[in-house]
Design an enzyme around this catalytic site. Structure first.
Site, PDB file in Angstrom:
ATOM      1  N   ASP A 107      10.471   0.778   0.357  1.00 28.97           N
ATOM      2  CA  ASP A 107       9.948  -0.355   0.855  1.00 28.97           C
ATOM      3  C   ASP A 107       9.444  -1.623   0.577  1.00 28.97           C
ATOM      4  O   ASP A 107       8.155  -2.038   0.296  1.00 28.97           O
ATOM      5  CB  ASP A 107       8.474   0.458  -0.151  1.00 28.97           C
ATOM      6  N   GLN A 109      10.907   8.264  -0.312  1.00 28.61           N
ATOM      7  CA  GLN A 109      10.580   6.611   0.146  1.00 28.61           C
ATOM      8  C   GLN A 109      10.596   5.892  -0.867  1.00 28.61           C
ATOM      9  O   GLN A 109      11.538   5.078  -1.378  1.00 28.61           O
ATOM     10  CB  GLN A 109       9.758   6.923   1.269  1.00 28.61           C
ATOM     11  N   GLU A 110       9.717   6.147  -1.897  1.00 31.04           N
ATOM     12  CA  GLU A 110       9.935   5.194  -3.254  1.00 31.04           C
ATOM     13  C   GLU A 110      10.644   5.637  -3.737  1.00 31.04           C
ATOM     14  O   GLU A 110      10.696   3.854  -4.720  1.00 31.04           O
ATOM     15  CB  GLU A 110       8.137   5.703  -3.937  1.00 31.04           C
ATOM     16  N   THR A 111      11.685   6.510  -4.110  1.00 24.32           N
ATOM     17  CA  THR A 111      12.419   6.154  -5.087  1.00 24.32           C
ATOM     18  C   THR A 111      13.863   6.699  -4.845  1.00 24.32           C
ATOM     19  O   THR A 111      14.580   6.953  -5.864  1.00 24.32           O
ATOM     20  CB  THR A 111      11.715   7.376  -6.693  1.00 24.32           C
ATOM     21  N   ARG A 135       9.124   8.073   6.120  1.00 26.31           N
ATOM     22  CA  ARG A 135       8.004   9.122   5.136  1.00 26.31           C
ATOM     23  C   ARG A 135       8.035  10.608   5.971  1.00 26.31           C
ATOM     24  O   ARG A 135       7.907  11.984   5.761  1.00 26.31           O
ATOM     25  CB  ARG A 135       6.556   8.470   4.989  1.00 26.31           C
TER      26      ARG A 135
END
Length: 812
Positions: A115, A552-554, A720
């Site tokens: 991100d 996506q985030e981690t 994503r």
């Protein structure tokens, strides 16, 4: 190896709402003289700013540029120059966060693409799809590059594994101890021998290089392409498979080159657990693999260089977990047996009379080894304990008006994740005079019920965010027949082997047991439905959606690794650059400038500074004004996680924080669970903004102001989508042809949408004929964040007590 995590846009401010923004620029222009609620984003003098909390009309965005500390101004600079050009899709990226969060990922150059952007000047045009020298531009010194972009330098082809800042040089990859030591990875030596010189403008004419050689042959300036002796290299291991950990030997076989060869061994994957390489610069080295409770596939990288040419080889070693099925092993609870830990609390007194100090001692806890302790208060007027993670603690009880009972809880866990919970109640006699107007607790509870009972959406939300007692949660073990029903459903769909496969590179703290306990805390997640909805199908889709966002985030976002990116989730645990000893940062701690500091007071570190509430866990929980509410939801005690924020990384809370976000709404945004299970049905306001149920709207909930509404699918949203398509296939989730997977053409959620809901309590400024000074002695529901949530039992009484000169009679 310390797993650190680059900030995501999701949860730096889980509880704060934000303004809707259009597609032309990342936020609306700042309006002079207007006040802004916490979480608002504005454009001012070409820059993007965000409010950390309420900003008055006299506090302007540019105050953030002259403040000595981040907490000196309600405004923070999100992205310099982000509002200057509306035609650039990346102009709203920078360090911006989502519309409901504090900060996005810090552009440290090691974020793996989670991100983070800040790539306004990335214009090589390669995206992530370039392959080979014909499609790769020459590296430009000082330029930033996105993950997946390929460049040529000194005749070699390099690929950015994640965001590469202008000062990250491709040749750093040749000297980095590990492949994650540089954002650049050598993809192919001599892979650009026909693409021109590096650090120039792709001049391929008859210019001479610095040594006087002609450049017409497009060779690099060193001339090594034609004169260097190739290096042949291979890597081998003494054992390709080992059980229970142990020592292996890695050997290099190399020939060629024009000078003495140098060797560099590194662990390529996983990031954890880490093997111990005895001599990383020798041709042969011993490696100690630690024992593990799950199978681990290690990939070791060997880089051999003669100073001019560099070659790489890899070798894989399987480290299998011990198959320990001995039913007499009291430390192994994976067979479904009850916890081997028995928590025990002894108290100095169960009644303190008018006032006094009580010592709570958990040292009598038995079973297991390396016992850890977590204390919390689960009922009674709020008090603060002396510590929250030691074997013993104490609490001082000042005089109260009426007789009260306090309940304190101890969670004890051992090194095998066996846990137990004990509680003790302490009574206190009322002896103090009333301070102001007296109201009975039953009167306050009745008033709360009267205000909330008629709101069907609020009742649905309260059911969704309901939590189980921690005594039930801590008892959860894989395969245990007495696990809660929603946990059994998850186990029937997602086995521990599935977990290991889907998160092959995860930080070791993200265990399968921790995930099951996080699920157990929230009965609505993968829970039952009584209206005919398919609970199993909803559960499958919930995990497919959640795990795609995890990636996506981690995720590691390493394109060159053997494990595909959709299975690289949960790689990061703590925010990069922060340790548990770091003081200051991510805290609204000054009570004179922020009401949040009084509502959720920052703890003090050993060095006298404030503890830091940096990003931890799967949802990168950040800021004290998020740790406090999360602690309240998990322990019924705001102080537990404010005093011990490390628990959000080291316990099952690292995954519970993500489910917390999954089931909690952020009005006017619905919860992601309500999108998936069909509770959220978009109305005319939502449909006018093209907000329809599907994967795309979950991205909008998470990071809508940054990734959505531009008219062109943001690259992060596209990642994503790709991850979701893979996780959906794995879970057997059929994606309907008409499901909107992207969010490029969606607007933002607005007041009046189907999920608009007032969920906070604030002072009712009304008039009453029967009370002192004709004040209302009541609270009302509002749509902005306060210290009191309608989703927390008892917060209405706390709101009245906090806003009026009054005393609660707990015996009435």
């Amino acid at each position: 190896m310390s797993h650190i995590f680059i900030r995501t846009a999701i949860a730096s401010a889980l509880m704060l709402g934000g303004q809707g923004v259009g597609a032309a620029q990342p936020a609306d222009d700042y309006v002079a003289g207007q006040s802004y609620t916490g979480g608002s984003q504005v454009c001012y003098e070409g820059n993007l700013y965000k409010t950390q909390w309420w900003a008055t009309a006299s506090q302007i965005p540019s105050d953030a540029l002259t403040s000595e500390n981040r907490w000196d101004s309600p405004w923070i600079l999100e992205a310099s120059g982000a509002c200057e050009s509306s035609g650039d899709n990346d102009s709203n990226s920078g360090n911006s966060d989502n519309s409901d969060s504090g900060d996005d990922n810090t552009d440290s150059g090691n974020n793996g693409g989670t991100d983070s952007d800040n790539s306004d000047n990335t214009n090589s045009g390669n995206g992530g799809d370039s392959g080979g020298s014909d499609d790769s531009d020459t590296y430009i010194s000082g330029q930033n590059y996105r993950k997946g972009e390929e460049v040529c330098y000194d005749g070699d082809l390099f690929i950015a594994q994640w965001w590469a800042n202008g000062d990250d040089h491709p040749t750093d990859a040749l000297t980095a101890e590990n492949t994650w030591g540089s954002p650049w990875l050598l993809k192919e030596a001599d892979g650009c021998s026909s693409s021109g010189d590096s650090d120039d403008d792709n001049d391929t004419g008859g210019d001479s290089d610095d040594s006087g050689n002609s450049d017409n042959d497009n060779s690099d300036d060193s001339g090594n392409d034609s004169d260097s002796t190739p290096i042949t290299v291979s890597a081998s291991a003494s054992q390709s498979q080992i059980t229970g950990g142990g020592i292996i030997t890695l050997d290099a076989s190399a020939s060629g080159g024009d000078s003495n060869l140098s060797y560099s061994w590194a662990q390529l994957s996983p990031a954890s657990p880490e093997a111990d390489i005895a001599s990383a610069t020798s041709a042969s080295t011993s490696v100690t693999l630690p024992s593990s409770t799950y199978d681990v596939s290690y990939v070791f990288s060997l880089i051999v260089s003669d100073g001019e040419i560099t070659e790489e080889a890899q070798v894989t070693v399987q480290n299998l977990a011990l198959d320990d099925t001995d039913e007499d092993d009291s430390d192994d609870n994976t067979d479904g047996s009850e916890s081997s830990v028995t928590a025990n609390i002894s108290v100095s007194s169960i009644n303190v009379g008018c006032s006094g100090t009580v010592t709570l001692d958990g040292s009598g806890t038995t079973g297991g080894s390396d016992i850890s302790y977590i204390w919390s208060q689960t009922s009674g007027p709020v008090v603060k304990m002396s510590n929250y993670t030691g074997s013993s603690t104490s609490v001082t009880l000042s005089e109260v008006y009426s007789d009260v009972t306090y309940t304190f809880q101890l969670t004890a866990s051992d090194s095998t994740q066996a846990s137990d919970v004990a509680e003790v109640s302490i009574s206190q006699d009322g002896c103090a005079s009333a301070d102001g107007y007296v109201m009975g607790i039953s009167e306050l509870e009745a008033a709360e019920e009267s205000i909330t009972s008629g709101d069907s959406l609020l009742e649905e939300v309260k059911d969704t965010v309901e939590t189980r007692d921690n005594a039930v949660v801590e008892a959860v073990q894989p395969g245990r027949s007495a696990n809660p029903e929603n946990v059994l459903r998850v186990e029937s769909i997602l086995s521990e082997e599935d977990w290991d496969y889907l998160f092959a590179l995860r930080a070791e703290e993200y265990t399968y047991t921790n995930f099951l306990r996080a699920v157990a805390k929230f009965p609505a997640f993968c829970g039952d439905y009584t209206d005919g909805r398919d609970a199993d199908a909803i559960c499958r889709k919930s995990m497919a959606v959640m795990f795609a966002h995890y990636a996506q985030e981690t995720g590691a976002h390493a394109t060159g690794w053997e494990v595909p990116e959709w299975r690289q989730g949960l790689y990061w645990l703590r925010e990069i650059g922060w340790t548990e000893d770091t003081s200051g940062g991510y805290g609204a701690c000054d009570a004179s400038s922020s009401w949040a500091a009084e509502a959720w007071p920052c703890a003090i570190n050993d060095d006298g500074g404030y503890k830091s509430y940096f990003g931890r866990g799967a949802k990168q929980l950040s800021w004290n004004y998020n740790y406090g509410p999360f602690s309240q939801a998990m322990y019924s005690d705001i102080y537990t996680l404010l005093e011990a924020p490390e628990l959000v990384a080291d316990t099952w809370l690292n995954l519970a924080s993500s489910i917390f976000f999954f089931v909690y709404p952020q009005p006017p945004k619905p919860s992601i669970l309500h999108v998936i299970d069909g509770t959220w049905e978009p109305n005319s306001v939502d449909l006018a903004n093209n907000l329809t149920a599907g994967f795309g709207v979950t991205t909008n909930i998470i990071n809508g102001a940054i990734e959505c509404s531009s008219g062109t699918e943001d690259y992060r949203s596209q990642y994503r989508i790709e991850y979701y398509q893979s996780t959906a296939e794995y879970f057997g989730v059929e994606i309907p042809e008409d499901e909107e997977l992207g969010c490029a053409n969606m607007g933002q959620f607005q007041t009046g949408g189907a999920a608009s809901l007032d969920i906070y309590w604030d002072k009712d400024w009304g008039w009453s004929a029967d009370t002192p000074n004709n004040e209302s002695y009541a609270c009302q529901l509002v749509n902005y964040q306060t210290a009191y949530s309608a989703l927390n039992e008892g917060d209405y009484a706390k709101c009245v007590e906090g806003n009026f000169d009054m005393t609660i009679d707990y015996q009435d």
